[in-house]
Design an enzyme around this catalytic site. Structure first.
Site, PDB file in Angstrom:
ATOM      1  N   HIS A 457       0.811  -1.222   0.000  1.00 48.89           N
ATOM      2  CA  HIS A 457       0.000   0.000   0.000  1.00 48.89           C
ATOM      3  C   HIS A 457       0.850   1.281   0.000  1.00 48.89           C
ATOM      4  O   HIS A 457       2.036   1.229   0.262  1.00 48.89           O
ATOM      5  CB  HIS A 457      -1.030   0.009   1.146  1.00 48.89           C
ATOM      6  CG  HIS A 457      -0.482   0.025   2.532  1.00 48.89           C
ATOM      7  ND1 HIS A 457      -1.277   0.307   3.626  1.00 48.89           N
ATOM      8  CD2 HIS A 457       0.759  -0.213   3.024  1.00 48.89           C
ATOM      9  CE1 HIS A 457      -0.543   0.244   4.712  1.00 48.89           C
ATOM     10  NE2 HIS A 457       0.676  -0.068   4.394  1.00 48.89           N
ATOM     11  N   GLU A 458       0.222   2.375  -0.358  1.00 46.03           N
ATOM     12  CA  GLU A 458       0.908   3.675  -0.487  1.00 46.03           C
ATOM     13  C   GLU A 458       2.061   3.619  -1.491  1.00 46.03           C
ATOM     14  O   GLU A 458       3.094   4.245  -1.294  1.00 46.03           O
ATOM     15  CB  GLU A 458       1.444   4.153   0.871  1.00 46.03           C
ATOM     16  CG  GLU A 458       0.378   4.411   1.911  1.00 46.03           C
ATOM     17  CD  GLU A 458      -0.423   5.687   1.619  1.00 46.03           C
ATOM     18  OE1 GLU A 458      -0.013   6.468   0.754  1.00 46.03           O
ATOM     19  OE2 GLU A 458      -1.471   5.858   2.268  1.00 46.03           O
ATOM     20  N   GLY A 459       1.868   2.850  -2.558  1.00 47.23           N
ATOM     21  CA  GLY A 459       2.921   2.717  -3.573  1.00 47.23           C
ATOM     22  C   GLY A 459       3.729   1.468  -3.335  1.00 47.23           C
ATOM     23  O   GLY A 459       4.444   1.377  -2.343  1.00 47.23           O
TER      24      GLY A 459
END
Lengths: 607, 607
Positions: A457-459
Site C-alpha cells: 500500500h501507499e505505492g
C-alpha cells in the site's frame, strides 16, 4: 522490556529534538512537554491497544447489512486516542492543537503501531485533515478538517479503483457539476460523483459520527470525455453523511455505499472496503450521485493528494518498523526464557551439561541482532525523516529547502526499506520461537502477516523503485542525491576520526561510490527502459547504503557515551549491519550497472 | 498452465529416469508406466485436492470433545490417494507395491503438494511404514507397515516434546517393561510409555481406522534414571487402538489422549497435536500407560528414526518447492490477464497509450522470473536428490555409496533452500497481485502462510546449518564435499565448451572455490564455536552455489534441445540465477571466513 530508552536516545541524544524549542513555533515546548506526550501515548497504547491486538485479528470487521461491526475494543482505543489530542498534535494552538514537532508526534505514534497496528491511530484522518488545511477553503477547513482533528469525524483517502491501482491515470470516477449554482456552494463547488473506489481503509464503520472521504475523480470535458492521464484528476470532499455549513449533520445520507469488505491476510483490525459512489442507493435530494465538494483547482487533484504522500509514506515505514520492533521484543523475551539445547564448548555440545536458554545459542543471537539492527535502524531512519519534515516546515529558507529535497530522495527508502526488512525481522522472530512462533498462541505470526501489507500500500516496492531511480535521484539536476552524499560524507569524515568506526566509514564511502557509479551507469544510454529494468534491485541497494549511513551516524552518538549495555548493543547493530548486510549491495548493483535485460527482454511465452 | 512439461523435461530429458528400467528392480517399468502414474496423480490432485485448498484453510480441524473433525473433502482426498496405490508405490510387488523408483514417486507427489499441501499425501504414513520395513520385526512389518501401505491405517512420528524441540537429547518420555513376559510379545517387546509429545502432525483424526505412532522414549536404568543425551533413546510403536497379532482391532483403546490442537498460521488442513501418552485416560487392561512395542534395539531409536529423515527432509523441500510453484503459476496467470499501467517507451510511459497487462512491466517480469528460477530450480534439486535415493538403493556398490554420501551433503540444502527461497517466491507472488494478493480471495497469501512452516519443521534452518557445516562437509574426511565438487567440476567442464554457458561455468568455478576456502577458514581454529557461529549464512551460500550448479547442469540439457519458448525460459532462469542471485554468496561467506563473532559474542544484556 520497553521501547522508551531507544526512543529517548534517538530523539534526544541523536536528533536533539529539544533544540527545536528555539524556534518560535515550538518555543513553549521542552524535554518535559515532549516526554509528557510520550508518557501519555505509551500508557494508552499499553492499556487500550496491546491487550486487544489478537482480538482484532480474530474478530474481523463484518457487515450486518446495515452497519460495519467492529469490536468494542476498537471503539475504546479510537476514543482514547482522540481524547489524547494526538489527532491535532501538530496543529496550531488556535485551533486546539499542541504545536508539537512532527518528529515528536511520529515518535509518540510508534507506541500505537507497536501495540496494535491494525487498530490504528488516525494516520488517515490526520493526513486527510492536514491536506484540507493546506488546500481547502476556509469553510472546508472549519467544517471538515477541524471535526477530524477533534475526533468527531474520521477521514479516508479514495484513490484506487478496481481497475486502477498503481496506475492512477486510469481513474474512471466521474464528477459532474450538481446543477445551477453548484459552483458557489460555500462548502466548495458542488459535484455529483459516480464510480467505484477500491482498498479504502476505514471506508465504513461506526467509530465516528461521520466519515470524510477525499476522492480522486475526473470532470468530463464538454464532449463528456475524461482527460487521459493524471492531468484530468480533481479532488473532492465526499462526506458519508450530508453536512451543513455549521458542521451539523443534515440528517441525510450521501450516496456512498459499501460494496464489499476486503478480507485480508493480516492487518485485520482495520476495515478495508470497496465503496460505490453514486450508485443511487442513498439518493441525495432524490437524485443519484454522491455529492462532492471540489478541493483546490480542477485538474490539480493529484498534486493536492501528493501533499499528504510523504507523511503517509513515512507513516507506512513507521508501521512496518514498529511491527519489526514488536517481533524483536517478543522473540527476545522468548529467547531469554526458553531452555533448549546445550552450550557450545571447545569440543561441541555436551549433553551432560544442563540446558541453556536459547539466547545463548549463536544462531539465535544472530537472528536477534539482525532484528534489532533492522528495526532500530529503521526507527532511526524514520525519525530522521520526521526531523527533516520539521526542518522543511520551520527551518530558515535554505535549510528548509535542503530538507525538502532530502526528503524527496529518502522517502522511497523510508517507505520501502522497513516494509522489506522489518518483514524479514518478523520472519526471524517466528524462527526464534520455533514451532511455537508458527502458532496463533504467540504474537509473532500476526506481526508477520500484518507487515506483509506494507510493501503494497501507499505505492508498491516497484513504484518506489521507479520513483527513486526514475525521478528522485534525477530531479533538480541530481541535487537531492548530492545533498544526501554530502550528509553521508560528513558522517564518514567524523567516523574516520574514531578508531572503532574508521573501517566502517571506509566501507560506507566505498558503497556510496558504488551507488553513484551504478546510478550513472543505469542512465548511461538515457533510455528509461534500460535504466529502470532493475529499479527494485537499485532501491534495495540504495536502502542498504542509507541504513548503513544511519547506523554509522547513530554510532557516532552512541560511542561518545559512557560504556553501557545499550551502547554495546548499538555498536553491535552497526557492526552487524556493516559486516552482514552492507556487502549485499554489490549483487544488487551489478544488474543495475549492466542495465541487465534478462527479465525485461524475456518474451511472455517463455515464462 | 500445467506443471507437467517441466516435470517431463526434468525427469526424462535431464535425469533420464527411464534408464532405471535397465535395473532388475525396475525392469517392468517404462516411460509409459511412469507417465501413467503421473497422469493418475495429476488427475486426483486436480479433482480431489486443488478445489478444496481454501476450504481446508478456513475449516480448521476441531475437537468436539471426542473426535477431531476434518472436512469431508479431506476424507475424500485421503481415500482417493490411498486408492491410487501411491502409499506403497515404492514397495515390492509381493506386498502389493509398484516397485516404482523413488524419483518417479517423488515427482508424482508434487501434484498433491502443489494442489493442497495441507490436505497432505501420506508422507508421514509412508515414512513410518518404510522405517518399520527396515527396522521392524516380521510381525511388525505385517501388522503395522502393511496396513499403513494399504491406507487402512495412518502413521505419525512422535519426536518433539514441549520442552524438547530441536534438542532431542532431552526427550523425557519414559518407557518401562510391561510386566513379566512382556519381552516376548510377538508384536515386539512390550513397554508402557508415559510422556507428552508436541507438534504431532495427524496425531488424531478419523481419516483412518487406526493411527500408528512411532514414539521416541527413554528406558530408565536400574536406578530409574534416564540416560542423558541421545544415547538413551529407544523407538516404540504405539497404536492409537490396540491391535491383535492378526492385525484386527481388539476393541480396546490405547492410552494415548489428545491434549490439544495447535492453531497454526498456515498449513491448517493438517491436524497438529499435543498428545499425552499414558496419562491414564484410556487405561489398557485397567492400567495407565500407553502400550508400546520396541522397534530395533534399545538405545538405538534415534538412528532408526534418522533412517526416514533424509526422505522426510526431501519431502519438506518438495512441499516448499511446490508451494513456490503454485504461487508462480497463480501470479503468472494473474500477470497475463491484469491490465494496469502503460508500456515503457523511449521517453518513459505515455498515458495516451492503451493499458498494458502487467506482465509487460519489467519489474513484474523480474518478480516472475525470480519465482520461476527459485521454484523450478528447487524442483530440479529435489528430483536430483530423489534420483540419488534411487542410486543409493539400486546402483552397484561404489555408485550407491557415492550417492549415499552426496545425499548426506545435499540433504540440508534440499530441506532448507526451498524453505527459504520458495517462501520468498510466494512473497513475490503476492507482490505481483498487488492488493488483491493480500486478500483471501486469491490463493497466494495462503501459499505464503503455508510455506512459512518449512523452515521450522524436520529440523530448523539453524539445525540444517549446523548439520552441513558441523557434520556433513567434514564426515568421512570431507569425502562428501569432494564428491560434490567433482560433480560440479564435471558440469563446469562441459559448460565451458558451450559458448552460451562458458561465462557462467567460470562463475560457478569461482563460487566453488569461495565456498571451499570459506569451509577451510571456518574450521581453521578447529573450535566449533568459531566455525559454527555463522552456520546459517554458510548454509545460505552453499545453497546458492548448489542451485547455480543445478541450473547450469539443467541448462546443458536445455540448450541442446531445439529452440522453443520453454528452452528460452530455462536458459533465462539460469542467467537470472547467475546474475541476480549467485553474487549474493560473497556477503554470506565473508562472515563465515572471518569467523565473525559479532553476534555470538554479544552479551545478553546488550540486546
Amino acid at each position: 522490556m520497553s521501547l522508551r530508552p531507544t526512543l529517548d536516545f534517538l530523539l534526544n541524544d541523536w536528533l536533539a529534538v529539544e533544540g527545536l524549542n528555539q524556534r518560535e513555533r515550538f518555543a513553549d515546548h521542552s524535554r518535559e512537554t515532549f516526554d509528557a506526550v510520550l508518557d501519555t501515548c505509551e500508557r494508552i497504547a499499553r492499556e487500550k491497544y496491546a491487550p486487544f491486538n489478537r482480538l482484532v485479528d480474530t474478530q474481523e470487521p463484518h457487515f450486518d447489512g446495515e452497519k460495519v461491526i467492529l469490536p468494542q475494543a476498537t471503539h475504546d482505543a479510537n476514543r482514547a486516542y482522540a481524547e489524547s489530542g494526538m489527532l491535532s498534535a501538530a496543529q496550531d494552538y488556535e485551533i486546539g492543537g499542541m504545536q508539537l514537532p512532527y518528529s515528536v508526534e511520529a515518535a509518540a505514534n510508534t507506541f500505537f503501531a507497536m501495540a496494535s497496528v491494525s487498530i490504528g491511530s488516525g494516520l488517515l484522518t490526520v493526513g486527510n485533515a492536514n491536506l484540507l488545511m493546506k488546500h481547502g477553503n476556509e469553510l472546508q477547513k472549519k467544517v471538515f478538517a477541524l471535526n477530524e482533528f477533534s475526533g468527531r469525524w474520521s477521514g479516508t483517502m479514495c484513490l484506487s479503483e478496481p481497475q486502477a491501482g498503481s496506475s492512477l491515470s486510469d481513474v474512471a470516477t466521474r464528477a459532474v457539476p450538481d446543477g445551477s449554482g453548484s459552483e458557489s456552494d460555500p462548502l466548495g463547488a458542488r459535484f455529483r460523483l459516480k464510480g467505484n473506489k477500491m482498498w479504502i481503509s476505514s471506508g465504513e464503520h461506526e467509530l465516528t459520527e461521520n466519515i470524510i472521504h477525499l476522492v480522486l475523480a475526473k470532470i468530463p470535458d464538454e464532449n463528456g470525455k475524461l482527460v487521459p492521464g493524471t492531468r484530468g484528476i480533481s479532488l473532492f470532499i465526499v462526506p458519508k453523511k450530508m453536512v451543513g455549513t455549521d458542521g451539523g449533520l443534515t440528517g441525510e445520507r450521501n450516496d456512498v455505499a459499501l460494496a464489499g469488505l476486503n478480507h485480508k491476510c493480516g492487518w485485520r483490525g482495520t476495515t478495508n472496503t470497496l465503496l460505490n459512489f453514486g450508485e443511487g442507493k442513498y439518493p441525495v435530494g432524490g437524485e443519484a450521485g454522491a455529492v462532492g465538494y471540489l478541493v483546490g483547482q480542477p485538474g490539480k487533484g493529484l498534486a493536492c493528494m501528493f501533499h499528504m504522500m510523504n507523511e503517509a509514506r513515512i507513516g507506512v515505514g513507521l508501521a512496518a518498523t514498529m511491527l519489526g520492533m514488536a517481533g524483536y521484543h517478543a522473540s527476545l523475551d522468548y529467547a531469554k526464557n526458553r531452555p533448549q539445547g546445550r552450550p557450545m564448548g571447545p569440543a561441541g555440545k555436551d549433553p551432560a551439561q544442563p540446558q541453556t536458554r536459547i539466547i545463548e545459542h549463536a544462531d539465535v543471537k544472530r537472528m536477534l541482532l539482525a532484528q534489532k539492527s533492522y528495526a532500530e535502524g529503521a526507527l532511526a531512519l524514520e525519525l530522521y525523516c520526521a526531523r527533516l519534515v520539521d526542518e522543511h516546515h520551520t527551518a530558515e529558507a535554505a535549510a528548509a529547502d535542503d530538507a525538502r529535497l532530502l526528503l524527496e530522495v529518502l522517502t522511497p527508502i523510508a517507505k520501502s526499506w522497513p516494509s522489506e526488512w522489518c518483514l524479514e525481522a518478523n520472519s526471524l522472530a517466528i524462527q526464534v520461537h520455533g514451532g511455537y512462533g508458527y502458532t496463533r498462541d504467540f504474537p509473532v505470526e500476526q506481526y508477520w502477516r500484518d507487515n506483509r501489507l506494507n510493501m503494497i500500500h501507499e505505492g508498491t516496492h516497484g513504484i518506489q523503485g521507479m520513483d527513486l531511480l526514475g525521478r528522485k535521484v534525477l530531479m533538480e539536476e541530481g541535487k537531492g542525491l548530492k545533498l544526501l552524499a554530502d550528509r553521508m560524507n560528513a558522517t564518514i569524515q567524523r567516523a574516520m576520526q574514531v578508531p572503532e568506526l574508521a573501517e566502517h566509514a571506509n566501507a560506507l564511502a566505498h558503497s556510496l561510490a558504488q551507488v553513484g557509479a551504478a546510478t550513472k551507469a543505469a542512465w548511461a544510454t538515457g533510455i528509461p527502459g534500460d535504466a529502470l529494468a532493475n529499479a527494485v534491485p537499485y532501491l534495495q541497494a540504495f536502502g542498504h547504503m542509507v541504513l548503513a549511513w544511519i547506523w554509522l551516524d547513530v554510532s557516532l552518538t552512541a560511542q561518545a557515551a559512557a560504556d553501557s549495555p545499550a551502547r554495546t548493543g548499538r555498536l553491535a547493530c552497526m557492526r552487524f549491519f556493516f559486516l552482514y548486510e552492507l556487502p549485499k549491495i554489490g549483487a544488487w548493483l551489478n544488474v543495475v550497472s549492466s542495465r541487465d535485460q534478462t527479465c525485461a527482454a524475456l518474451p511472455e511465452e517463455a515464462f
